[in-house]
Design an enzyme around this catalytic site. Structure first.
Site, PDB file in Angstrom:
ATOM      1  N   CYS A 180      62.396   2.558  49.254  1.00 26.67           N
ATOM      2  CA  CYS A 180      63.350   3.637  49.077  1.00 26.67           C
ATOM      3  C   CYS A 180      64.704   3.092  49.180  1.00 26.67           C
ATOM      4  CB  CYS A 180      63.275   4.733  50.030  1.00 26.67           C
ATOM      5  SG  CYS A 180      61.496   5.517  50.232  1.00 26.67           S
ATOM      6  N   HIS A 187      50.237   8.414  49.197  1.00 26.56           N
ATOM      7  CA  HIS A 187      50.311   7.573  47.901  1.00 26.56           C
ATOM      8  C   HIS A 187      50.264   6.095  49.011  1.00 26.56           C
ATOM      9  CE1 HIS A 187      54.340   6.149  48.373  1.00 26.56           C
ATOM     10  NE2 HIS A 187      54.652   7.222  48.883  1.00 26.56           N
ATOM     11  N   GLN A 200      52.986   5.714  57.648  1.00 18.42           N
ATOM     12  CA  GLN A 200      52.515   4.404  57.579  1.00 18.42           C
ATOM     13  C   GLN A 200      51.564   4.027  58.579  1.00 18.42           C
ATOM     14  OE1 GLN A 200      53.578   1.772  55.825  1.00 18.42           O
ATOM     15  NE2 GLN A 200      55.366   2.610  54.935  1.00 18.42           N
ATOM     16  N   SER A 202      51.897  11.015  54.105  1.00 20.45           N
ATOM     17  CA  SER A 202      51.751  11.071  52.683  1.00 20.45           C
ATOM     18  C   SER A 202      50.681  10.380  51.868  1.00 20.45           C
ATOM     19  CB  SER A 202      53.232  10.159  52.276  1.00 20.45           C
ATOM     20  OG  SER A 202      53.285  10.105  50.887  1.00 20.45           O
ATOM     21  N   GLY A 208      56.057  12.675  52.431  1.00 20.38           N
ATOM     22  CA  GLY A 208      56.599  12.288  53.481  1.00 20.38           C
ATOM     23  C   GLY A 208      57.978  12.857  53.783  1.00 20.38           C
ATOM     24  N   SER A 209      58.942  12.640  52.702  1.00 22.97           N
ATOM     25  CA  SER A 209      60.118  13.138  52.857  1.00 22.97           C
ATOM     26  C   SER A 209      60.388  14.366  52.819  1.00 22.97           C
ATOM     27  CB  SER A 209      60.952  12.435  51.540  1.00 22.97           C
ATOM     28  OG  SER A 209      61.111  11.258  51.406  1.00 22.97           O
TER      29      SER A 209
END
Length: 389
Positions: free
Chosen positions: A325, A202, A180, A200, A71-72
């Protein structure tokens, strides 16, 4: 002692189905997808099949999906790419909110140092962005609106379809961080007028270090990572086929049964919320109804969130006080401050996030354990004494 993992918004275990799908690509079908011999062609087929699966989950075209490390990276690529592409045309204004994930906020702050202007929209006590605030913030030089689909800390779901319609009407690109939201809500990027979307693996029982960026056909932005010709020349680096196959399997599983999963999770979440709110001077953060199925975020006056987490851990319960994070920070959550909570209350927060691997017995154990921990910490707290005078 019972063990309860209730921090699924931070990460999830790789599911057995996902692991089984990945295994052949570690030691049997290990080819490089850019190679022309048979083992490479097998990897290429797996890569494109995964791309098609993910596109289908989003209502996108196959050639609109680009694989990333998570995602980042996807957030950085979308936001910096849009800013640099449209900034050359005089559009140097960006819009986001004050309670975005730091992958978005820090990217925006980086662009401010380059001369871009960023409007950070307020969010309200219920944790929901008002579409009219987006409309009023858009200017002739606005390049991009970036608003998360669902907040990673308090779980509130944003009116992305309404915001998308406004952006389309005004000719502004819309990016949404949906890390999310994926697997928890129905997403159709075409119907919702989403131009770019980050996700993402995970968070949905796939491996860490893999994600994707949906980029609407016709959008051209500069590469974030240069090198080889992978991902149609737009994202260099040999593709992690095993992780990508796992991501596709996880998304297919999650998106195929959203309604059933959501109903079960909502029932557990609501029971958890009702039970926790029996604790004196506790509050639920964010809208009660318009939130992710597995998310429940609370504040308890008179205690520190860090102490609460440590005692929960000693009781076998994994939770968090906000984004994983920023777990090393002693500052209160920027999300809770953005919705108007004072520092002293925002410090005493806990996020309990459930997944389809949790059970009713897990909820029972949390409700049996949490009140006693809160009571114990308040008994030691000078702040609680002042509150009760």
């Amino acid at each position: 002692m019972k063990f309860v993992y209730a921090d699924n918004a931070a990460t999830t275990p790789v599911s057995q189905d996902v692991l089984n799908a990945m295994l052949p690509y570690f030691s049997e079908q290990y080819g490089n997808a850019s190679s022309i011999y048979s083992v490479g062609r097998e990897a290429k087929t797996a890569l494109e099949t995964a791309r098609q699966t993910i596109a289908s989950c989003l209502g996108a075209e196959t050639n609109e999906i680009y694989f990333t490390s998570g995602g980042s990276e996807s957030d950085n690529w979308a936001i910096k790419g849009a800013a640099h592409q449209l900034g050359c045309k005089g559009k140097k204004h960006l819009i986001t909110t004050k309670f975005e994930h730091h992958a978005v906020l820090h990217t925006m702050q980086s662009l401010e140092k380059e001369g871009f202007e960023v409007t950070y929209l307020d969010v309200y006590e219920n944790g929901i962005v008002h579409p009219e605030d987006v409309r009023n913030a858009i200017r002739d030089d606005t390049a991009l609106v970036s608003i998360m689909y669902a907040n990673n800390e308090i779980g509130t779901i944003q009116p992305i379809a309404e915001i998308g319609a406004i952006c389309k009407e005004r000719g502004v690109w819309l990016h949404t961080d949906a890390v999310q939201a994926i697997g928890n809500v129905e997403i159709d990027v075409k119907k919702q007028n989403i131009d770019m979307l980050s996700l993402s693996g995970h968070k949905i029982h796939a491996q860490k270090g893999v994600g994707a960026l949906y980029m609407r056909g016709g959008i051209r932005i500069p590469n974030l990572i240069d090198g080889g010709a992978q991902e149609r020349g737009r994202r260099a680096g040999t593709e992690n086929i095993a992780a990508i196959v796992g991501l596709a399997k996880a998304m297919d599983t999650a998106c195929s049964h959203i309604a059933q999963r959501a109903a079960r999770l909502c029932a557990m979440r609501d029971r958890l919320i009702d039970g926790v709110l029996q604790i004196e001077r506790s509050r639920l953060n964010g809208d009660r109804e318009n939130r992710l199925p597995g998310n429940a975020n609370f504040c308890f006056e008179g205690i520190e969130g860090e102490s609460l987490l440590l005692l929960l851990d000693m009781a076998g319960i994994c939770a968090s006080s906000g984004s994983a994070c920023t777990s090393g920070s002693l500052d209160p959550s920027h999300v809770l401050l953005a919705i108007g909570l004072p520092h002293e209350i925002a410090h005493g927060s806990v996020r309990l996030s459930l997944s389809d691997q949790n059970t009713q017995e897990d909820v029972d154990y949390i409700l049996e354990t949490l009140p006693g921990i809160v009571k114990r910490l308040r008994a030691m707290s000078p702040l609680w004494d002042k509150i009760n005078r």
